[in-house]
Design a protein around this motif. Structure first.
Motif, PDB file in Angstrom:
ATOM      1  N   LEU A 599       0.819  -1.207   0.000  1.00 44.77           N
ATOM      2  CA  LEU A 599       0.000   0.000   0.000  1.00 44.77           C
ATOM      3  C   LEU A 599       0.858   1.264   0.000  1.00 44.77           C
ATOM      4  CD1 LEU A 599      -2.745  -1.093   2.572  1.00 44.77           C
ATOM      5  CD2 LEU A 599      -2.795  -1.278   0.090  1.00 44.77           C
ATOM      6  N   ALA A 600       2.153   1.045   0.196  1.00 42.18           N
ATOM      7  CA  ALA A 600       3.045   2.208   0.192  1.00 42.18           C
ATOM      8  C   ALA A 600       3.569   2.488  -1.205  1.00 42.18           C
ATOM      9  CB  ALA A 600       4.210   1.952   1.146  1.00 42.18           C
ATOM     10  N   SER A 601       3.139   1.677  -2.148  1.00 43.46           N
ATOM     11  CA  SER A 601       3.724   1.884  -3.467  1.00 43.46           C
ATOM     12  C   SER A 601       2.644   1.804  -4.527  1.00 43.46           C
ATOM     13  CB  SER A 601       4.818   0.824  -3.653  1.00 43.46           C
ATOM     14  OG  SER A 601       4.557   0.040  -4.755  1.00 43.46           O
ATOM     15  N   LYS A 602       2.762   2.664  -5.499  1.00 44.78           N
ATOM     16  CA  LYS A 602       1.739   2.655  -6.551  1.00 44.78           C
ATOM     17  C   LYS A 602       1.966   1.470  -7.476  1.00 44.78           C
ATOM     18  CE  LYS A 602       2.399   7.130  -7.325  1.00 44.78           C
ATOM     19  NZ  LYS A 602       2.492   8.274  -8.209  1.00 44.78           N
ATOM     20  N   PRO A 603       0.903   0.850  -7.926  1.00 46.55           N
ATOM     21  CA  PRO A 603       1.088  -0.298  -8.823  1.00 46.55           C
ATOM     22  C   PRO A 603       1.566   0.139 -10.207  1.00 46.55           C
ATOM     23  CG  PRO A 603      -1.237   0.196  -8.580  1.00 46.55           C
ATOM     24  CD  PRO A 603      -0.522   1.148  -7.685  1.00 46.55           C
ATOM     25  N   SER A 604       2.211  -0.754 -10.889  1.00 40.22           N
ATOM     26  CA  SER A 604       2.713  -0.430 -12.235  1.00 40.22           C
ATOM     27  C   SER A 604       1.944  -1.227 -13.267  1.00 40.22           C
ATOM     28  CB  SER A 604       4.174  -0.829 -12.373  1.00 40.22           C
ATOM     29  OG  SER A 604       4.876  -0.453 -11.249  1.00 40.22           O
ATOM     30  N   LEU A 605       1.948  -0.687 -14.442  1.00 42.78           N
ATOM     31  CA  LEU A 605       1.319  -1.395 -15.550  1.00 42.78           C
ATOM     32  C   LEU A 605       2.283  -2.462 -16.028  1.00 42.78           C
ATOM     33  CD1 LEU A 605      -1.391  -0.766 -16.804  1.00 42.78           C
ATOM     34  CD2 LEU A 605      -0.194   0.470 -18.611  1.00 42.78           C
ATOM     35  N   LEU A 606       1.789  -3.646 -16.235  1.00 41.92           N
ATOM     36  CA  LEU A 606       2.670  -4.695 -16.724  1.00 41.92           C
ATOM     37  C   LEU A 606       2.967  -4.469 -18.202  1.00 41.92           C
ATOM     38  CD1 LEU A 606       1.034  -7.733 -14.959  1.00 41.92           C
ATOM     39  CD2 LEU A 606       3.098  -6.515 -14.322  1.00 41.92           C
ATOM     40  N   PRO A 607       4.151  -4.848 -18.626  1.00 37.98           N
ATOM     41  CA  PRO A 607       4.506  -4.586 -20.017  1.00 37.98           C
ATOM     42  C   PRO A 607       3.619  -5.361 -20.981  1.00 37.98           C
ATOM     43  CG  PRO A 607       6.159  -5.934 -18.948  1.00 37.98           C
ATOM     44  CD  PRO A 607       5.193  -5.542 -17.898  1.00 37.98           C
ATOM     45  N   SER A 608       3.262  -4.734 -22.043  1.00 35.41           N
ATOM     46  CA  SER A 608       2.482  -5.420 -23.066  1.00 35.41           C
ATOM     47  C   SER A 608       2.502  -4.555 -24.310  1.00 35.41           C
ATOM     48  CB  SER A 608       1.046  -5.604 -22.591  1.00 35.41           C
ATOM     49  OG  SER A 608       0.492  -4.343 -22.372  1.00 35.41           O
ATOM     50  N   ARG A 609       2.076  -5.170 -25.392  1.00 33.08           N
ATOM     51  CA  ARG A 609       2.055  -4.397 -26.637  1.00 33.08           C
ATOM     52  C   ARG A 609       0.710  -3.695 -26.750  1.00 33.08           C
ATOM     53  NH1 ARG A 609       2.879  -9.036 -29.277  1.00 33.08           N
ATOM     54  NH2 ARG A 609       4.625  -9.895 -28.133  1.00 33.08           N
ATOM     55  N   LYS A 610       0.632  -2.544 -26.166  1.00 32.12           N
ATOM     56  CA  LYS A 610      -0.644  -1.824 -26.194  1.00 32.12           C
ATOM     57  C   LYS A 610      -0.478  -0.519 -26.960  1.00 32.12           C
ATOM     58  CE  LYS A 610      -3.032  -3.219 -21.979  1.00 32.12           C
ATOM     59  NZ  LYS A 610      -2.210  -3.999 -21.099  1.00 32.12           N
ATOM     60  N   SER A 611      -1.534  -0.119 -27.613  1.00 35.97           N
ATOM     61  CA  SER A 611      -1.507   1.182 -28.286  1.00 35.97           C
ATOM     62  C   SER A 611      -1.582   2.249 -27.198  1.00 35.97           C
ATOM     63  CB  SER A 611      -2.698   1.300 -29.215  1.00 35.97           C
ATOM     64  OG  SER A 611      -3.870   1.351 -28.441  1.00 35.97           O
ATOM     65  N   GLU A 612      -1.356   3.495 -27.582  1.00 33.54           N
ATOM     66  CA  GLU A 612      -1.415   4.584 -26.597  1.00 33.54           C
ATOM     67  C   GLU A 612      -2.791   4.627 -25.934  1.00 33.54           C
ATOM     68  OE1 GLU A 612       0.594   6.683 -24.912  1.00 33.54           O
ATOM     69  OE2 GLU A 612       2.054   5.304 -25.805  1.00 33.54           O
ATOM     70  N   ALA A 613      -3.838   4.491 -26.771  1.00 33.52           N
ATOM     71  CA  ALA A 613      -5.204   4.577 -26.224  1.00 33.52           C
ATOM     72  C   ALA A 613      -5.462   3.427 -25.252  1.00 33.52           C
ATOM     73  CB  ALA A 613      -6.218   4.537 -27.353  1.00 33.52           C
ATOM     74  N   GLN A 614      -4.965   2.261 -25.611  1.00 33.57           N
ATOM     75  CA  GLN A 614      -5.169   1.103 -24.721  1.00 33.57           C
ATOM     76  C   GLN A 614      -4.401   1.287 -23.424  1.00 33.57           C
ATOM     77  OE1 GLN A 614      -3.872  -2.005 -27.287  1.00 33.57           O
ATOM     78  NE2 GLN A 614      -5.921  -2.485 -27.979  1.00 33.57           N
ATOM     79  N   LYS A 615      -3.211   1.844 -23.569  1.00 36.42           N
ATOM     80  CA  LYS A 615      -2.381   2.044 -22.383  1.00 36.42           C
ATOM     81  C   LYS A 615      -3.071   3.022 -21.426  1.00 36.42           C
ATOM     82  CE  LYS A 615       2.241   1.756 -22.955  1.00 36.42           C
ATOM     83  NZ  LYS A 615       3.583   2.245 -23.282  1.00 36.42           N
ATOM     84  N   LYS A 616      -3.650   4.023 -22.019  1.00 36.93           N
ATOM     85  CA  LYS A 616      -4.355   5.013 -21.199  1.00 36.93           C
ATOM     86  C   LYS A 616      -5.494   4.330 -20.444  1.00 36.93           C
ATOM     87  CE  LYS A 616      -6.316   9.542 -21.451  1.00 36.93           C
ATOM     88  NZ  LYS A 616      -6.790  10.641 -22.170  1.00 36.93           N
ATOM     89  N   GLN A 617      -6.237   3.516 -21.162  1.00 36.55           N
ATOM     90  CA  GLN A 617      -7.341   2.797 -20.544  1.00 36.55           C
ATOM     91  C   GLN A 617      -6.822   1.857 -19.459  1.00 36.55           C
ATOM     92  OE1 GLN A 617     -10.440   3.136 -20.551  1.00 36.55           O
ATOM     93  NE2 GLN A 617     -11.111   1.220 -19.577  1.00 36.55           N
ATOM     94  N   ALA A 618      -5.689   1.222 -19.755  1.00 33.20           N
ATOM     95  CA  ALA A 618      -5.116   0.290 -18.782  1.00 33.20           C
ATOM     96  C   ALA A 618      -4.734   1.034 -17.507  1.00 33.20           C
ATOM     97  CB  ALA A 618      -3.902  -0.400 -19.384  1.00 33.20           C
ATOM     98  N   TYR A 619      -4.240   2.262 -17.658  1.00 27.46           N
ATOM     99  CA  TYR A 619      -3.897   3.041 -16.469  1.00 27.46           C
ATOM    100  C   TYR A 619      -5.138   3.417 -15.677  1.00 27.46           C
ATOM    101  CZ  TYR A 619       1.116   3.705 -16.524  1.00 27.46           C
ATOM    102  OH  TYR A 619       2.450   3.491 -16.401  1.00 27.46           O
ATOM    103  N   ILE A 620      -6.208   3.699 -16.411  1.00 25.80           N
ATOM    104  CA  ILE A 620      -7.454   4.057 -15.707  1.00 25.80           C
ATOM    105  C   ILE A 620      -7.914   2.849 -14.875  1.00 25.80           C
ATOM    106  CG2 ILE A 620      -9.895   4.618 -16.042  1.00 25.80           C
ATOM    107  CD1 ILE A 620      -8.985   6.253 -18.532  1.00 25.80           C
ATOM    108  N   MET A 621      -7.809   1.656 -15.482  1.00 24.17           N
ATOM    109  CA  MET A 621      -8.261   0.455 -14.769  1.00 24.17           C
ATOM    110  C   MET A 621      -7.357   0.162 -13.571  1.00 24.17           C
ATOM    111  SD  MET A 621      -9.822  -2.054 -17.664  1.00 24.17           S
ATOM    112  CE  MET A 621      -8.383  -2.416 -18.570  1.00 24.17           C
ATOM    113  N   LEU A 622      -6.057   0.375 -13.787  1.00 29.28           N
ATOM    114  CA  LEU A 622      -5.101   0.152 -12.702  1.00 29.28           C
ATOM    115  C   LEU A 622      -5.382   1.133 -11.569  1.00 29.28           C
ATOM    116  CD1 LEU A 622      -2.572  -1.529 -12.027  1.00 29.28           C
ATOM    117  CD2 LEU A 622      -1.186   0.303 -12.967  1.00 29.28           C
ATOM    118  N   SER A 623      -5.718   2.334 -11.959  1.00 31.76           N
ATOM    119  CA  SER A 623      -6.000   3.369 -10.974  1.00 31.76           C
ATOM    120  C   SER A 623      -7.231   2.992 -10.132  1.00 31.76           C
ATOM    121  CB  SER A 623      -6.231   4.681 -11.725  1.00 31.76           C
ATOM    122  OG  SER A 623      -6.680   5.647 -10.847  1.00 31.76           O
ATOM    123  N   ASP A 624      -8.250   2.456 -10.780  1.00 31.85           N
ATOM    124  CA  ASP A 624      -9.448   2.030 -10.040  1.00 31.85           C
ATOM    125  C   ASP A 624      -9.092   0.951  -9.026  1.00 31.85           C
ATOM    126  OD1 ASP A 624     -11.166   3.739 -11.370  1.00 31.85           O
ATOM    127  OD2 ASP A 624     -11.498   2.326 -13.005  1.00 31.85           O
TER     128      ASP A 624
END
Ligand SMILES: Nc1ncnc2c1ncn2[C@@H]1O[C@H](COP(=O)(O)OP(=O)(O)OP(=O)(O)O)[C@@H](O)[C@H]1O
Ligand SMILES: [Mg+2]
Length: 863
Positions: A599-624
């Protein structure tokens, strides 16, 4: 005849289900014996292809048109018969009964309403009773749940439908029943080979012929047989569907296709948590199986899309992407699982924390302290294979992380299993036979003695969830007696699944648990299929207690008595989390879903071949997901179900950690919030902040041009600590929590053009300034998990950050630190790529220095 009757009965029952005529079956069995495959082969290959037709016509005379129009030969294309053509009339069955007294024929034959009636189907019609009999016969239970009833009605009315129902609620039955009712083939599109295996095994055990096609099916005769209509239910992965369009069209014209079921349909959507590009191409189903394409069809073959995890946006995307009809029926059931107890616990989720975190598991399952040689086999063999397979594919679990995928903290990430189906060449250890459907079917023998494999058919409502309807204002909430009783009850026995983000962690944790006598096994897509199948089998047989898995394990896996789902490390989205947590408690009994995350650390997005738009969405989901972990005041089940768009406003689960422990005490953070907002404003060159008290000690370029040049939250906190004595030892974590609260309130927003799990380069909003200027004395909020954690840290002499904060008064230390942070007094902040290059340069210099040092040390020996 020396064959025993049971054998006869079984073969006849199987073949009738496949759609063969009774008389042809009997003829075939007389020749080849009571073996389904041989009898099927005999009928299909017999030169009397007409023979079966001849016999069919004989029987047609007796059975009427319905059976006459059920084709057995692929060479004979006939019009698509109506769904109702395949239901036996009372007379039909009587005749069968006379001919074959031993055969367990449904005593209540199916009589369905006329097709015209079916368009407006009344759920009280007789067909429900027929389905009930079929269900009793095949599955051992008799009543449909209401969403199942509705989905089947939609199918009967030839309508497309989208079924959204909780994990484990019984979605599969919605497409299995049409196969039993119509005698046509149901084609199920499924994303995971493990899931297809699992479902085929179960169906076969329930006396329903099924097979799967795809990369894991080496026996190409299965594909041919399936395309000739020999299986009632055919599981196909999306890639294979695309390849088999033409044979499937032929099948639609011969035996007939009752339905295309697209299981785990959230995979269609880019906005979902598990996007598979091939799923998106499934619009070919509508295009190629419509009345305009296949002339003999009277209706487009219905599509039934099913998932447990789809947000509103995903649902809309599904309907659009699959070209589902405008009249598609959407059935939405509650996502709430009243028997799941959600908890979040702070943990490093690393090797160092195993002892603390798995203490309880070891207590529950562990039998001894020393490693038992037998138990070591669960992991030892495959750990070598893992390293081989990952090296062979050129992917090492941790090396493949791209820095671009990282946010600030780089804790739990690594190569993650994407899809067991695409997992590479790990078949080496498997013989063809072992992967064939026959082998799978034989496998069921092993299962039959196991009571628990056959899931109990409990509804999830076994826990008194009516009592959950509470007034939010009751504080602390009144706990109804039924729920209190449940809370006091210990968890029943049953296995645990631990989900981890990396393949290495699966092996490490399984090994760790085995040391303590826990029967644990690792499961990840890098392991051999042989191992994976063994794990599946032992899991179903209850001989394994703990499975430590990546996301490769689980989707759709149906086991009733899983008692704990542990997530060890941040999941990537709440969809994925809820999907995996949904493996627990399918028997309706209490089960734990625990998330251990740092809980002291923000989660990271796992590497994957995502487009910019997908990556943005992935961050939104990670943020939730991150916000779910940080939450301390709202019922966890409520957050989860509301995430999927369900209204849970006046309810609480009363089981989760927040409901049972209660929220922390509210705090008035007006002063802190104003200071943070003003500091942000001062450093964003905002005019409203002119009357702020703070001089701009850290000089950013006063002519800064873009949002990237804004100070990040960490630097802003540094400034606060430096300027306010009373906050000099506060922790960045605490301010991070406060910033998130302000973001949710709409007082600050992200100033960067990227999406982060929370605002990284915050800027104040109009609303934020209004808040600062307002005369409101108080700003009471619930401190979030990181704030509470920081408070604990502050009880220690110095937290890491307070130590860091201390030196800022010294100009030299400050200069050095700013340099390290990449802040240049003259040019503002250096770009991140420059920073990266600098870091790289420093690393090279460091390596050079160390190698020189080592060389020097070596040389000095010879001096
Ligand atoms: N009408 C019913 N009455 C009792 N039990 C049922 C009924 N329908 C399905 N079940 C049982 O519910 C269990 C879960 O079913 P199923 O695997 O179809 O769930 P699911 O909704 O597909 O879950 P997931 O989203 O995890 O794939 C099965 O064991 C099944 O036998
Ligand atoms: Mg399912």
């Amino acid at each position: 005849m020396d064959w025993n009757d049971t054998c006869w009965d079984q073969v006849i029952a199987e073949m009738i289900e496949m759609g063969f005529e009774y008389s042809s079956i009997v003829e075939a069995i007389k020749v080849v014996g009571p073996s389904t495959p041989s009898a099927v082969e005999h009928i299909l290959n017999s030169t009397t292809g007409e023979a079966s037709t001849t016999q069919t016509s004989n029987s047609d005379a007796r059975h009427g048109n319905a059976l006459k129009e059920r084709p057995l030969s692929t060479s004979r294309l006939v019009r698509q018969s109506k769904i109702f053509d395949h239901f036996h009339s009372n007379d039909d069955v009587k005749e069968h009964k006379e001919d074959l007294p031993q055969l367990a024929i449904d005593p209540n034959p199916i009589v369905l309403p006329e097709p015209s009636e079916a368009q407006y189907l009344d759920v009280d019609c007789d067909w429900e009773q027929k389905i009930s009999n079929l269900m009793k016969k095949h599955f051992g239970f008799s009543s449909l749940k209401s969403f199942q009833k509705e989905a089947i009605s939609a199918w009967i009315a030839h309508k497309d439908c989208l079924v959204l129902a909780a994990t484990g609620s019984g979605k599969s039955l919605c497409f299995q029943i049409p196969a039993l009712l119509s005698g046509k083939v149901v084609v199920v599109i499924s994303p995971l080979i493990s899931l297809m295996h699992d479902q085929c095994l179960k169906l076969t055990r329930h006396g329903i012929s099924a097979c799967f096609l795809g990369s894991g099916q080496p026996d190409n005769t299965v594909e041919q047989k399936a395309m000739r209509g020999l299986y009632s239910i055919v599981y196909i992965c999306p890639e294979t569907v695309l390849r088999l369009i033409q044979p499937l069209q032929t099948l639609a014209e011969s035996r007939g296709i009752a339905l295309f079921a697209i299981d785990e349909v959230h995979c269609v959507s880019k906005w979902g948590h598990d996007f598979r590009p091939d799923y998106r191409r499934l619009s070919v189903l509508r295009e190629n199986f419509s009345t305009s394409k296949i002339k003999s069809l009277k209706f487009d073959i219905p599509l039934m899309a099913l998932t447990a995890t789809a947000t509103k946006r995903v649902r809309e995307d599904i309907l659009k992407s699959l070209h589902m009809s405008k009249e598609t029926k959407v059935f939405l059931t509650s996502f709430f699982r009243s028997n799941l107890r959600f908890m979040v616990k702070h943990s490093q989720a690393s090797q160092a924390s195993y002892a603390k975190d798995f203490h309880e598991l070891i207590h529950v399952y562990g039998r001894k302290k020393n490693i038992d040689e037998n138990e070591k086999v669960f992991i030892s063999d495959d750990s070598d294979q893992l390293s081989n397979s990952s090296n062979a594919s050129g992917i090492s679990d941790t090396d493949s992380v791209s820095p671009d995928d990282m946010d600030d903290n780089q804790d739990d990430y690594a190569y993650r299993d994407v899809n067991i189906m695409h997992a590479g060449n790990t078949d080496d250890f498997l013989t063809e036979k072992e992967l064939s459907i026959e082998f799978l079917e034989n496998d069921i023998d092993g299962f039959q003695s196991v009571d628990n494999l056959d899931v109990t058919h409990g509804d999830f409502c076994v826990l008194p969830h009516k009592e959950l309807e509470l007034s939010e204002t009751t504080d602390p909430p009144k706990k109804p007696e039924g729920r209190v009783k449940i809370l006091k009850e210990p968890l029943e026995q049953g296995p645990t699944i631990i989900y981890v983000p990396t393949r290495q962690a699966t092996l490490r944790i399984a090994k760790y648990l085995c040391k303590f006598g826990v029967k644990a096994a690792a499961y990840n897509a890098g392991l051999t299929k042989l191992h994976l199948r063994k794990v599946h089998k032992e899991f179903h047989e209850n001989s394994l207690e703990v499975i430590v898995a990546t996301i490769a394990f689980g989707m759709g896996i149906d086991k009733s008595n899983v008692r704990r789902i542990i997530h060890y490390g941040w999941p990537q989205s709440l969809e994925a989390y809820y999907q995996e947590a949904g493996r627990a408690g399918r028997d309706g009994k209490l089960a734990d879903c625990i998330l251990y995350a740092n809980l002291a650390s923000k989660p990271s997005l796992l590497p994957s071949r995502k487009s910019e738009a997908q990556k943005k969405q992935a961050y939104i989901m990670l943020s939730d997901c991150f916000r779910y972990g940080m939450n301390t005041s709202c019922c966890r089940a409520k957050i989860l179900v509301e995430y999927f768009g369900e209204d849970f406003s006046h309810r609480k689960c009363l089981l989760c950690d927040v409901c049972t422990d209660g929220p922390p005490q509210k705090q008035n953070l007006k002063e802190e919030a104003c200071i943070l907002l003003q500091t942000i404003g001062a450093n964003n060159g905002c005019s409203d902040s002119k009357d702020c008290l703070y001089d701009d000690d850290i000089h950013f370029d006063s002519n800064y041009r873009g949002p990237r040049e804004r100070p990040n939250l960490k630097m802003l906190v540094g400034k606060i600590r430096q300027q306010f004595q009373k906050f000099s030892t506060t922790d960045e974590l605490w301010w991070r929590g406060l910033a998130r609260i302000l973001e949710v309130k709409g007082y600050i927003r992200e100033g960067d053009d990227k999406t982060h799990v929370q605002a990284k380069y915050p800027e104040p909003t109009e609303l934020g300034w209004e808040f600062v200027k307002s005369n409101e004395e108080a700003f009471y909020v619930y401190p979030e998990a990181d704030m509470l954690l920081a408070r604990n840290l502050m009880n220690k002499p110095f937290s890491s950050f307070s130590e860091w904060g201390k030196g800022w008064a010294d100009p030299e230390i400050r200069r050095q630190r700013l340099e390290r942070m990449g802040v240049n007094r003259n040019s503002g902040m250096v770009s991140s790529s420059k920073r990266k290059r600098k870091r790289k340069g420093r690393k090279v210099q460091h390596d050079l220095r160390t190698s020189r040092g080592r060389l020097g040390a070596k040389l000095s020996k010879y001096k």
